[in-house]
Design a protein around this motif. Structure first.
Motif: not given
Length: 218
Positions: A17-18, A10, A13-14
């Motif tokens: 994305f950022a 997680r 993934e974050a």
């Protein structure tokens, strides 16, 4: 351990994305600060997102989320770039892509004509080309190569994904009679193929490299 791996996935993934640019594995490791197999996590995420609207791409050993290829054209902005790339600029890009590292004089030798400094400056501004050291010959001229931004724009994982001469010929982008050594040896054609002009060769290769130039990236 299960929760640790789940939390790590997680977090990776974050982070992706950022991020405002593709990240390599070492950078991702430094951000999550967990002793996990980051490459394994990236492969799992890539598999999980394969049928989604966004996919996880690896380009030049760096990872980023991007719009899925089969959707990007459908949602692409139709705004045309105000500055259309000139024929000389696209030809120069094609030469650098297939002959890199290459000097300015070598580019001019291949094109058969000199070009202005502005041609390279446009490619610098786009982030597709950069200087990469100097050639060890008298005068030590700069060498030019393509960048990760070039790979990303044309959706290439690495330079090895550039279509080879056989693929270009089968797609009708170059004359099938052309000496294939053009791709990397500064030769354009065999002596008995003088009728195959450089201009014709480049106009076809230009079509391959410039297909997305009239639209902005997502």
């Amino acid at each position: 351990m299960l929760n640790k791996n789940k939390d790590a996935k997680r977090l990776v993934e974050a982070i992706l994305f950022a991020a405002d640019e593709p990240l390599d594995i070492e950078t991702i490791k430094s951000k999550i600060e967990l002793n996990v197999d980051v490459l394994k996590i990236l492969k799992e995420l890539q598999s999980e997102f394969i049928d989604r609207g966004i996919n996880l791409y690896e380009i030049s050993n760096k990872w980023s989320f991007r719009t899925a290829d089969n959707l990007s054209k459908k949602i692409a902005s139709e705004v045309v770039q105000q500055r259309k790339l000139s024929k000389a600029t696209i030809e120069t890009l094609a030469i650098i892509a297939y002959h890199q590292p290459v000097t300015r004089s070598e580019i001019e030798e291949i094109r058969g004509v000199s070009f202005s400094t502005g041609t390279l400056e446009i490619l610098f501004e786009l982030g597709w080309v950069k200087p990469n050291g100097r050639k060890e010959i008298p005068g030590k001229p700069l060498l030019y190569v393509t960048t990760d931004t070039f790979l990303s724009h044309f959706n290439l994982k690495s330079l090895s994904d550039l279509p080879n001469s056989e693929e270009l010929a089968s797609a009708g982008l170059i004359d099938s009679r052309l000496d294939r050594s053009i791709f990397g040896t500064n030769k354009f054609a065999q002596d008995d193929l003088e009728k195959v002009s450089k201009e014709d060769i480049f106009s076809n290769i230009d079509d391959m490299l410039s297909g997305t130039l009239n639209k902005k990236d997502n």
